[in-house]
Design a protein around this motif. Structure first.
Motif, PDB file in Angstrom:
ATOM      1  N   LEU A 174       7.073   4.483  15.724  1.00  0.00           N
ATOM      2  CA  LEU A 174       7.021   5.412  16.993  1.00  0.00           C
ATOM      3  C   LEU A 174       7.354   6.780  16.360  1.00  0.00           C
ATOM      4  CD1 LEU A 174       9.881   4.216  19.400  1.00  0.00           C
ATOM      5  CD2 LEU A 174       7.233   4.098  19.550  1.00  0.00           C
ATOM      6  N   ASN A 175       6.620   7.755  17.275  1.00  0.00           N
ATOM      7  CA  ASN A 175       6.965   9.226  16.787  1.00  0.00           C
ATOM      8  C   ASN A 175       5.940   9.586  15.631  1.00  0.00           C
ATOM      9  OD1 ASN A 175       8.540   9.565  19.063  1.00  0.00           O
ATOM     10  ND2 ASN A 175      10.395   9.677  17.950  1.00  0.00           N
ATOM     11  N   LEU A 176       4.890   9.102  15.353  1.00  0.00           N
ATOM     12  CA  LEU A 176       3.952   9.403  14.123  1.00  0.00           C
ATOM     13  C   LEU A 176       2.659   9.560  14.743  1.00  0.00           C
ATOM     14  CD1 LEU A 176       4.701   9.819  11.130  1.00  0.00           C
ATOM     15  CD2 LEU A 176       4.168   7.414  10.806  1.00  0.00           C
ATOM     16  N   ASP A 177       2.053  10.610  14.099  1.00  0.00           N
ATOM     17  CA  ASP A 177       0.498  10.651  14.428  1.00  0.00           C
ATOM     18  C   ASP A 177      -0.306   9.604  14.329  1.00  0.00           C
ATOM     19  OD1 ASP A 177      -1.428  11.268  11.771  1.00  0.00           O
ATOM     20  OD2 ASP A 177       0.750  11.835  11.798  1.00  0.00           O
ATOM     21  N   GLU A 178      -1.270   9.475  15.064  1.00  0.00           N
ATOM     22  CA  GLU A 178      -2.351   8.096  15.318  1.00  0.00           C
ATOM     23  C   GLU A 178      -3.035   7.890  13.774  1.00  0.00           C
ATOM     24  OE1 GLU A 178      -6.086   6.884  17.897  1.00  0.00           O
ATOM     25  OE2 GLU A 178      -4.253   7.988  18.995  1.00  0.00           O
ATOM     26  N   ARG A 179      -3.331   8.954  13.149  1.00  0.00           N
ATOM     27  CA  ARG A 179      -4.059   8.653  11.832  1.00  0.00           C
ATOM     28  C   ARG A 179      -2.936   7.889  10.816  1.00  0.00           C
ATOM     29  NH1 ARG A 179      -4.119  11.830   7.228  1.00  0.00           N
ATOM     30  NH2 ARG A 179      -5.786  11.334   5.730  1.00  0.00           N
ATOM     31  N   THR A 180      -1.992   8.512  10.594  1.00  0.00           N
ATOM     32  CA  THR A 180      -0.879   8.018   9.651  1.00  0.00           C
ATOM     33  C   THR A 180      -0.518   6.860  10.190  1.00  0.00           C
ATOM     34  OG1 THR A 180      -0.308  10.462   9.386  1.00  0.00           O
ATOM     35  CG2 THR A 180       1.177   8.877   8.375  1.00  0.00           C
ATOM     36  N   THR A 181      -0.092   6.443  11.279  1.00  0.00           N
ATOM     37  CA  THR A 181       0.050   5.241  11.783  1.00  0.00           C
ATOM     38  C   THR A 181      -1.021   4.172  11.584  1.00  0.00           C
ATOM     39  OG1 THR A 181       1.541   6.252  13.542  1.00  0.00           O
ATOM     40  CG2 THR A 181       1.001   3.856  13.847  1.00  0.00           C
ATOM     41  N   GLU A 182      -1.988   4.370  11.611  1.00  0.00           N
ATOM     42  CA  GLU A 182      -2.990   3.336  11.388  1.00  0.00           C
ATOM     43  C   GLU A 182      -3.054   3.171  10.070  1.00  0.00           C
ATOM     44  OE1 GLU A 182      -8.169   3.639  11.465  1.00  0.00           O
ATOM     45  OE2 GLU A 182      -6.970   4.458  13.257  1.00  0.00           O
ATOM     46  N   GLN A 183      -3.099   4.115   8.929  1.00  0.00           N
ATOM     47  CA  GLN A 183      -3.041   3.988   7.629  1.00  0.00           C
ATOM     48  C   GLN A 183      -1.774   3.024   7.105  1.00  0.00           C
ATOM     49  OE1 GLN A 183      -5.695   5.128   5.824  1.00  0.00           O
ATOM     50  NE2 GLN A 183      -4.711   4.332   3.866  1.00  0.00           N
ATOM     51  N   LEU A 184      -0.850   3.472   7.717  1.00  0.00           N
ATOM     52  CA  LEU A 184       0.383   2.723   7.323  1.00  0.00           C
ATOM     53  C   LEU A 184       0.333   1.255   7.812  1.00  0.00           C
ATOM     54  CD1 LEU A 184       3.196   5.367   8.036  1.00  0.00           C
ATOM     55  CD2 LEU A 184       2.205   4.644   5.728  1.00  0.00           C
ATOM     56  N   SER A 185      -0.340   1.214   8.817  1.00  0.00           N
ATOM     57  CA  SER A 185      -0.397  -0.350   9.458  1.00  0.00           C
ATOM     58  C   SER A 185      -1.173  -1.241   8.590  1.00  0.00           C
ATOM     59  CB  SER A 185      -1.019  -0.188  10.781  1.00  0.00           C
ATOM     60  OG  SER A 185      -1.824   0.442  11.081  1.00  0.00           O
ATOM     61  N   LYS A 186      -2.261  -0.591   7.806  1.00  0.00           N
ATOM     62  CA  LYS A 186      -2.968  -1.444   7.033  1.00  0.00           C
ATOM     63  C   LYS A 186      -2.210  -2.289   6.168  1.00  0.00           C
ATOM     64  CE  LYS A 186      -6.989   1.373   7.626  1.00  0.00           C
ATOM     65  NZ  LYS A 186      -8.131   2.345   7.007  1.00  0.00           N
ATOM     66  N   ASP A 187      -1.373  -1.416   5.528  1.00  0.00           N
ATOM     67  CA  ASP A 187      -0.496  -2.215   4.301  1.00  0.00           C
ATOM     68  C   ASP A 187       0.738  -1.426   3.985  1.00  0.00           C
ATOM     69  OD1 ASP A 187       0.506  -3.777   2.212  1.00  0.00           O
ATOM     70  OD2 ASP A 187      -0.849  -3.149   0.834  1.00  0.00           O
TER      71      ASP A 187
END
Length: 169
Positions: free
Chosen positions: A38-51
């Motif tokens: 929560l509370n994180l920009d979409e691009r960073t969230t997407e990158q972090l969710s990869k691994d």
């Protein structure tokens, strides 16, 4: 009687640390729970969710990887001039699964404060403990706000499911 003065000193140090670093307020800070951030920009969230394991960082109560570094380019401290001072950095995303560990770590540092506050030869230890306890208090507040948001979100899903009209074939 000295405990009264120590408490005032701890509060003053905490205030100084929080203001110097210019950190976000706990309700605006990112938090992770079961792979959702929560509370994180979409691009960073997407990158972090990869691994997300690639970005795991820090240690609490003897457990490693209790948070995620949301600076996907590498350690670039925002909030502190020292690399890898994760609790003091806005890039640090605490994981709610480790809430109890954060609290245990804070208790440890509060005990260090109590042990070192009366010994002038251990002033550096005292200040370090105050700093760590202050940052952990912030992390715990972030977790508590995150828990509230996840509960609200879950409740909203349940309510919207109940309010949805039945699908008839």
């Amino acid at each position: 009687m000295t405990k009264y003065y120590t408490h005032q000193l701890v509060e003053k140090h905490k205030e100084i640390h929080q203001k110097i670093e210019g950190l976000r307020y706990p309700n605006e800070s990112p938090v992770a729970f079961r792979g959702k951030i929560l509370n994180l920009d979409e691009r960073t969230t997407e990158q972090l969710s990869k691994d997300s394991r690639r970005y795991l960082t820090w240690e609490a109560n003897g457990k490693k990887g209790v948070g995620i570094c949301s600076d996907i380019t590498g350690c670039n401290p925002k909030g502190t001039s020292v690399h890898f001072e994760c609790y003091a950095c806005d890039w640090f995303v605490p994981k709610l699964e480790y809430y109890d560990d954060y609290k245990a770590e804070q208790t440890h540092w509060k005990n260090v404060i109590d042990r070192t506050s009366k010994d002038p030869n251990r002033a550096a230890h005292f200040e370090n403990a105050v700093r760590n306890a202050s940052y952990l208090e912030r992390i715990i507040n972030i977790c508590e706000k995150g828990i509230e948001k996840f509960k609200e979100e879950k409740l909203q899903k349940q309510v919207s499911h109940l309010l949805r009209p039945p699908e008839w074939e």
